[in-house]
Design an enzyme around this catalytic site. Structure first.
Site, PDB file in Angstrom:
ATOM      1  N   ARG A  37       0.823  -1.219   0.000  1.00  0.00           N
ATOM      2  CA  ARG A  37       0.000   0.000   0.000  1.00  0.00           C
ATOM      3  C   ARG A  37       0.857   1.269   0.000  1.00  0.00           C
ATOM      4  O   ARG A  37       0.478   2.276  -0.598  1.00  0.00           O
ATOM      5  CB  ARG A  37      -0.964  -0.013   1.190  1.00  0.00           C
ATOM      6  CG  ARG A  37      -2.099  -1.011   0.958  1.00  0.00           C
ATOM      7  CD  ARG A  37      -3.121  -1.067   2.066  1.00  0.00           C
ATOM      8  NE  ARG A  37      -4.330  -1.735   1.571  1.00  0.00           N
ATOM      9  CZ  ARG A  37      -5.379  -2.032   2.325  1.00  0.00           C
ATOM     10  NH1 ARG A  37      -5.369  -1.729   3.608  1.00  0.00           N
ATOM     11  NH2 ARG A  37      -6.431  -2.626   1.804  1.00  0.00           N
ATOM     12  N   LYS A 198     -17.708 -18.727   1.021  1.00  0.00           N
ATOM     13  CA  LYS A 198     -19.147 -18.648   1.302  1.00  0.00           C
ATOM     14  C   LYS A 198     -19.951 -17.817   0.315  1.00  0.00           C
ATOM     15  O   LYS A 198     -19.549 -16.737  -0.080  1.00  0.00           O
ATOM     16  CB  LYS A 198     -19.352 -18.070   2.709  1.00  0.00           C
ATOM     17  CG  LYS A 198     -18.813 -18.973   3.810  1.00  0.00           C
ATOM     18  CD  LYS A 198     -19.126 -18.394   5.166  1.00  0.00           C
ATOM     19  CE  LYS A 198     -18.798 -19.381   6.273  1.00  0.00           C
ATOM     20  NZ  LYS A 198     -19.166 -18.851   7.600  1.00  0.00           N
ATOM     21  N   GLY A 378     -12.695  -4.360   0.609  1.00  0.00           N
ATOM     22  CA  GLY A 378     -14.117  -4.024   0.746  1.00  0.00           C
ATOM     23  C   GLY A 378     -14.650  -3.074  -0.310  1.00  0.00           C
ATOM     24  O   GLY A 378     -15.749  -3.260  -0.826  1.00  0.00           O
TER      25      GLY A 378
END
Length: 397
Positions: A37, A198, A378
């Site tokens: 980053r 999932k 996200g």
């Protein structure tokens, strides 16, 4: 995608430029363990410094929830940041008030200053106008280079973009350009590869993608839920049986809009989840009751490769199997290498993102060969889900 101003559109010489960056880097015992980053924001900082701006960096670290916690200080990031930029970086022990104002006041043109963790103030996550005003007092212009924090409407990501003339930094610009090419106005056919454990964490993503892409490959533990929904016994495999109706709804929607869904036809199964566990490859219709699928098999890999060959644009989020342990990384590595080769040949625009995805592409040794790899996590997922990101919307000109 809405238009936004970049560093090519502003005059930054002699200006105090507040730059929101992502320095939420992994750290152990006060030492940065991964500089990805930091490396990503270097072009923006150097560019502004070269243009004679007074570069003032804003960032969060951890989740101090408005309290000053020593372990969440950005001070340990100063040295690796200075090393990456190749220039000195000053540090101020607060991001607003007299301490920050004094540090900004002594900056010469081209110099760089890092302010302390914005989340030391409760108003940051609440997008408090009082904090926005206090931050804006330190600058003449705002540059957002933190796409990874763009899905949060915080004071230093969204609030400042309304308080000062706002621009996208080089990382933000690259991210938005890549995402626009991949899903905004892509060259078709568009293929999405979605894996991971999932379905529950990716329902919004799958429902958005089936109406946007031409082919959707589903792998990882998620695929087991889709197989089970079609009446296939997946043995002891990871599977969310309670989401059978959701899986059926996604399959029906795909059929309705003409999106081809590709599910595994064979799987590599084992009785235990560990490296080099005894394993066998079987058709998905013959999964032993006491075994679990840990990777897709060679026939499935061949199918994925053939779909990559027909695609012009690829979106990738999530591995096809338990790539962390050998030999269950085979499918993910094979598909990643195939996509990388097609990209290098100029036949494919490939955009990938999400934590596990970046790790999987690094593991396959091809992260640098994709058109763009997002480290945003996200924010990348929310963008794939079709959600509007406040930090991006605020930059729209």
């Amino acid at each position: 995608m809405a238009s936004f101003k970049t560093l090519d559109d502003g005059d930054f010489a002699g200006k105090r430029v507040l730059v929101r960056v992502d320095l939420n880097v992994p750290m152990e015992n006060g030492v940065v363990t991964d500089t990805t980053r930091i490396d990503r924001i270097v072009p923006t900082i150097r560019d502004l410094s070269d243009k004679g701006a007074k570069v003032i960096l804003l960032a969060h670290f951890g989740r101090p929830k408005g309290e000053r916690k020593a372990e969440d200080s950005l001070k340990p990031v100063v040295e690796p940041l200075a090393r990456a930029i190749g220039r000195p970086v000053a540090f101020a022990d607060d991001c607003i008030g007299p301490v920050a104002e004094a540090a900004v006041g002594v900056l010469a043109n081209g110099e760089i200053l890092l302010l302390e963790n914005t989340r030391y103030h409760k108003g940051e996550e609440k997008n408090d106008p009082a904090l926005v005003t206090a931050l804006a007092k330190l600058g003449d212009t705002f540059v957002n280079d933190a796409f990874s924090a763009a899905h949060r409407a915080h004071a230093s990501t969204e609030g400042l973009a309304h308080a000062l003339p706002a621009y996208a930094g080089r990382t933000m610009e690259a991210e938005l350009t890549a995402l626009g090419k991949a899903l905004g106005s892509p060259t078709r056919p568009v293929l999405a590869v979605v894996g991971g454990a999932k379905v529950s964490t990716k329902i919004d993503l799958l429902e958005n993608l089936v109406s946007k892409v031409d082919i959707l490959v589903i792998g990882g533990g998620m695929a087991n839920t889709f197989l089970a929904a079609q009446g296939i016994d997946v043995g002891k495999s990871l599977c969310e049986h309670d989401l059978a109706e959701t899986a059926k709804r996604i399959l029906a929607k795909a059929k309705e809009v003409g999106c081809e869904i590709v599910l595994p036809v064979d799987g590599v199964v084992a009785r235990e989840f560990k490296a080099n566990a005894a394993n066998e490859t079987v058709p998905v219709s013959a999964i032993p009751a006491d075994a679990m699928i840990l990777d897709v098999g060679p026939q499935s890999i061949a199918t994925v490769a053939s779909r990559i060959d027909t695609a012009k644009t690829l979106l990738w989020n999530g591995p096809l199997g338990a790539f962390e342990i050998a030999p269950f990384d085979t499918a993910t590595v094979a598909a990643a290498k195939h996509a990388a080769a097609r990209t290098k040949a100029g036949a494919l625009v490939s955009v990938a993102g999400g934590g596990d995805t970046v790790a999987a592409l690094n593991h396959a040794g091809v992260a640098d060969d994709f058109t763009y790899v997002s480290t945003a996590g996200g924010a990348f997922l929310e963008w794939l889900e079709g959600k509007e990101l406040p930090g991006v919307k605020a930059l729209s000109s």
